[in-house]
Enzyme design. Structure first.
Site, PDB file in Angstrom:
ATOM      1  N   THR A 157      43.279  33.715  43.343  1.00  0.00           N
ATOM      2  CA  THR A 157      44.203  34.524  42.541  1.00  0.00           C
ATOM      3  C   THR A 157      45.532  34.848  43.247  1.00  0.00           C
ATOM      4  OG1 THR A 157      42.278  35.540  41.468  1.00  0.00           O
ATOM      5  CG2 THR A 157      44.338  36.691  41.192  1.00  0.00           C
TER       6      THR A 157
ATOM      7  N   ARG B   5      34.039  31.599  30.878  1.00  0.00           N
ATOM      8  CA  ARG B   5      33.966  32.848  31.652  1.00  0.00           C
ATOM      9  C   ARG B   5      35.396  33.391  31.865  1.00  0.00           C
ATOM     10  NH1 ARG B   5      36.495  34.598  36.631  1.00  0.00           N
ATOM     11  NH2 ARG B   5      35.168  36.159  37.593  1.00  0.00           N
ATOM     12  N   VAL B   6      35.560  34.684  31.660  1.00  0.00           N
ATOM     13  CA  VAL B   6      36.847  35.329  31.911  1.00  0.00           C
ATOM     14  C   VAL B   6      36.611  36.490  32.869  1.00  0.00           C
ATOM     15  CG1 VAL B   6      38.734  36.648  30.871  1.00  0.00           C
ATOM     16  CG2 VAL B   6      37.773  34.687  29.654  1.00  0.00           C
ATOM     17  N   GLY B   7      37.446  36.585  33.902  1.00  0.00           N
ATOM     18  CA  GLY B   7      37.292  37.658  34.885  1.00  0.00           C
ATOM     19  C   GLY B   7      38.222  38.817  34.595  1.00  0.00           C
ATOM     20  N   ASP B   8      38.653  39.479  35.658  1.00  0.00           N
ATOM     21  CA  ASP B   8      39.483  40.674  35.533  1.00  0.00           C
ATOM     22  C   ASP B   8      40.930  40.389  35.179  1.00  0.00           C
ATOM     23  OD1 ASP B   8      39.431  39.456  38.243  1.00  0.00           O
ATOM     24  OD2 ASP B   8      41.022  40.914  38.637  1.00  0.00           O
TER      25      ASP B   8
ATOM     26  N   THR C 150      42.803  41.319  43.058  1.00  0.00           N
ATOM     27  CA  THR C 150      42.285  39.992  43.399  1.00  0.00           C
ATOM     28  C   THR C 150      40.862  40.146  43.919  1.00  0.00           C
ATOM     29  OG1 THR C 150      42.390  38.206  45.029  1.00  0.00           O
ATOM     30  CG2 THR C 150      43.559  40.202  45.616  1.00  0.00           C
ATOM     31  N   GLY C 151      40.061  39.107  43.718  1.00  0.00           N
ATOM     32  CA  GLY C 151      38.695  39.146  44.243  1.00  0.00           C
ATOM     33  C   GLY C 151      37.673  38.808  43.172  1.00  0.00           C
TER      34      GLY C 151
ATOM     35  N   GLY D  47      35.977  38.999  40.113  1.00  0.00           N
ATOM     36  CA  GLY D  47      36.477  39.576  38.868  1.00  0.00           C
ATOM     37  C   GLY D  47      35.496  40.471  38.148  1.00  0.00           C
TER      38      GLY D  47
HETATM   39  N1  GLY Z   1      39.775  37.665  40.337  1.00  0.00           N
HETATM   40  C1  GLY Z   1      39.729  36.447  39.669  1.00  0.00           C
HETATM   41  C2  GLY Z   1      38.528  36.220  38.885  1.00  0.00           C
HETATM   42  O1  GLY Z   1      37.455  36.699  39.241  1.00  0.00           O
HETATM   43  O2  GLY Z   1      38.606  35.516  37.897  1.00  0.00           O
END
Ligand code: GLY
Length: 299
Positions: free
Chosen positions: A168, A196-199, A219-220, A222
């Site tokens: 990220t 899949r969708v993260g943060d 970042t990290g 998600g």
């Molecule tokens: N921080 C990015 C993700 O987990 O998609």
């Protein structure tokens, strides 16, 4: 108001051979954003300029060079926010778009919505005249080989799990008119389940900006970041503690202690004071304020 900018190139475990590329990439990004601010450009333009540099740099998990999903495809997420009217734009699971941060901004400025996903986001991109890029514009040999390794190891009893590279990219900027903007862009996690969708495209999780509170980019991992709404949480702590560095540390403590999460955060106070923290081994971070002659890079 004196301008200020901070960027990150992802929290994680950066292999020694990629440390210098992370330093150099975040330096170039902060310089691109600073050039916008120094010529009286807007905070949002600076955020976009800085993030585009890192999306185009295959060192980072964003745009070109992104991690691939379990099908070997790049599915990209990005989001941005401006802190005056609290306008938000984000895209999730988009493919064949070279600079998803630009598409996220177009959602903010040219649609009535805050988040568009997958095919709908791509149809919007085409309507807005965004070029559709090739597979090879986003997928670099390093990630293609990594995905092939994943396929091989998945069929064997004892897979060798390589160290996690950092993920990220993100930026927070304050312009000369006192406006703050924040943005974040990612290819997500390696070998993720398609869809899949993260943060990153979730407001308050991957990014947040409010001229009165400050701005933040996360970042990290998600899933853990989303559960504590890390970007908004960092700004809550900033209001409470008054110090950006202490606020970043408090937010990362919550991430670690409440959900056993891992990641990093960058933020700017409303006056442009930078703060950052992470509980991963590394996070490349670069910033510049009006008092500095050149950017400072931390890794
Ligand atoms: N921080 C990015 C993700 O987990 O998609």
């Amino acid at each position: 108001m004196q301008p200020s900018i901070i960027v990150h190139g992802g929290a994680g475990d950066i292999p020694p051979g990629l440390l210098e590329a992370h330093r150099e990439g975040t330096r170039r990004a902060v310089e691109a954003g600073w050039a916008v601010l120094a010529s009286s450009g807007s905070a949002l333009d600076a955020v976009e300029a800085a993030i585009v540099v890192m999306e185009d740099d295959e060192t980072f998990d964003a745009g070109r060079g992104s991690f691939l999903n379990a099908d070997g495809q790049a599915e990209l997420d990005a989001g941005c926010m401006e802190g005056t009217q609290l306008l938000v734009g984000a895209v999730a699971s988009v493919q064949f778009i070279q600079n998803p941060i630009r598409l996220a901004r177009a959602v903010m400025e040219k649609s009535e919505h805050v988040l568009l996903v997958a095919h709908g986001a791509q149809r919007f991109a085409q309507k807005m005249g965004f070029p559709i890029c090739d597979f090879t514009d986003l997928v670099v040999p390093r990630e293609f080989e990594r995905w092939q390794r994943f396929l091989r190891e998945r069929t064997h009893a004892a897979p060798q799990v390589p160290a996690d590279p950092a993920d990220t990219v993100g930026c927070v900027a304050l312009d000369q008119t006192g406006h703050i903007a924040a943005g974040t862009s990612t290819g997500g996690t390696r070998n993720k389940v398609p869809g899949r969708v993260g943060d990153v495209p979730l407001v308050g999780c991957g990014f947040f900006a409010d001229d009165e509170l400050g701005g933040a980019s996360s970042t990290g991992w998600g899933e853990s970041i989303a559960r504590v709404t890390l970007a908004r949480l960092a700004l809550y702590h900033l209001q409470e503690l008054g110090d950006p560095q202490a606020a970043a540390q408090a937010a990362i403590r919550v991430l670690r202690d409440k959900v056993n999460g891992s990641g990093g955060i960058i933020l700017l106070s409303p006056a442009g004071r930078p703060g950052w923290d992470h509980n991963t081994q590394h996070m490349a971070c670069a910033y510049r304020t009006a008092r500095m002659d050149a950017p400072e890079v931390r890794l």
